[in-house]
Design an enzyme around this catalytic site. Structure first.
Site, PDB file in Angstrom:
ATOM      1  N   THR A  32      47.893  39.019  49.316  1.00 23.97           N
ATOM      2  CA  THR A  32      47.184  37.845  48.808  1.00 23.97           C
ATOM      3  C   THR A  32      48.036  37.032  47.834  1.00 23.97           C
ATOM      4  O   THR A  32      49.038  37.514  47.294  1.00 23.97           O
ATOM      5  CB  THR A  32      45.887  38.264  48.096  1.00 23.97           C
ATOM      6  OG1 THR A  32      46.208  39.053  46.950  1.00 23.97           O
ATOM      7  CG2 THR A  32      44.984  39.043  49.028  1.00 23.97           C
ATOM      8  N   ASP A  33      47.572  35.812  47.600  1.00 23.70           N
ATOM      9  CA  ASP A  33      48.188  34.975  46.576  1.00 23.70           C
ATOM     10  C   ASP A  33      47.462  35.214  45.248  1.00 23.70           C
ATOM     11  O   ASP A  33      46.626  36.118  45.143  1.00 23.70           O
ATOM     12  CB  ASP A  33      48.183  33.503  47.002  1.00 23.70           C
ATOM     13  CG  ASP A  33      46.774  32.921  47.175  1.00 23.70           C
ATOM     14  OD1 ASP A  33      45.792  33.525  46.678  1.00 23.70           O
ATOM     15  OD2 ASP A  33      46.661  31.870  47.808  1.00 23.70           O
ATOM     16  N   PHE A  34      47.735  34.409  44.260  1.00 25.74           N
ATOM     17  CA  PHE A  34      47.162  34.613  42.924  1.00 25.74           C
ATOM     18  C   PHE A  34      45.639  34.508  42.894  1.00 25.74           C
ATOM     19  O   PHE A  34      44.999  35.012  41.979  1.00 25.74           O
ATOM     20  CB  PHE A  34      47.769  33.611  41.938  1.00 25.74           C
ATOM     21  CG  PHE A  34      47.382  32.181  42.237  1.00 25.74           C
ATOM     22  CD1 PHE A  34      46.274  31.615  41.632  1.00 25.74           C
ATOM     23  CD2 PHE A  34      48.120  31.426  43.134  1.00 25.74           C
ATOM     24  CE1 PHE A  34      45.913  30.312  41.925  1.00 25.74           C
ATOM     25  CE2 PHE A  34      47.763  30.122  43.420  1.00 25.74           C
ATOM     26  CZ  PHE A  34      46.654  29.549  42.812  1.00 25.74           C
ATOM     27  N   SER A  35      45.049  33.875  43.917  1.00 26.24           N
ATOM     28  CA  SER A  35      43.592  33.695  43.922  1.00 26.24           C
ATOM     29  C   SER A  35      42.848  34.786  44.696  1.00 26.24           C
ATOM     30  O   SER A  35      41.628  34.749  44.789  1.00 26.24           O
ATOM     31  CB  SER A  35      43.243  32.322  44.513  1.00 26.24           C
ATOM     32  OG  SER A  35      43.580  32.285  45.888  1.00 26.24           O
TER      33      SER A  35
END
Length: 165
Positions: A32-35
């Site tokens: 995943t990304d930061f979100s």
């Protein structure tokens, strides 16, 4: 212990139902990304896992193709991806793969990624069979026979599907 290893290896490769190979994949933090949403390029990795395990379920192994008398590999020549909805951390995704057509050095697949029955991402891919110098080579007869008899029954009736279809 060998029986357990065999069962686990089979379970890790997903399963084929009709024309569709299905592979479950869990989304981890690293995907995943930061979100907390799956990074877009990781869908291509999931597609690759689906294709590799599809072939493994057909008893066609990349390592054996590469070690054969005439070593071969597969390369993605074209991919079109449509993103519909995000996958998130801890989701269980299903990578569904279907062979649409195979001829000469190429074959075409449709793949999709679903979560709880909802389509998240779909793709159309063209793969090319290549030698170790990256030159196109005809699909191995064993693979072409499997594709045509198990996944493209219209060959048995004498008509050929189109690559676009």
């Amino acid at each position: 212990m060998k029986d357990i290893d065999y069962l686990v290896e089979g379970a890790l490769s997903g399963f084929i139902d009709g024309r569709t190979h299905s592979l479950p994949i869990r989304v981890y933090y690293e995907d995943t990304d930061f979100s907390g949403v799956v990074y877009y390029a990781n869908y291509l990795k999931y597609f690759e896992r689906g294709r590799s395990d599809f072939m493994r379920c057909l008893d066609i192994h990349h390592s054996e193709l590469a070690k054969g008398e005439d070593p071969l590999a597969f390369a993605v020549a074209e991919v079109t991806v449509q993103y519909k909805a995000p996958a998130r951390i801890d989701d269980v995704l299903w990578v569904r793969s279907e062979i649409d057509y195979g001829q000469g050095a190429r074959f075409y697949l449709t793949q999709r990624i679903e979560c709880k029955g909802k389509l998240l991402c779909s793709g159309k891919l063209q793969l090319v069979c290549i030698d170790m110098a990256s030159r196109p080579r005809r699909l191995p007869k064993s693979l072409l026979d499997i594709v045509r008899t198990k996944f493209l029954p219209e060959y048995q009736r004498g008509s050929q599907p189109t690559a676009a279809g």
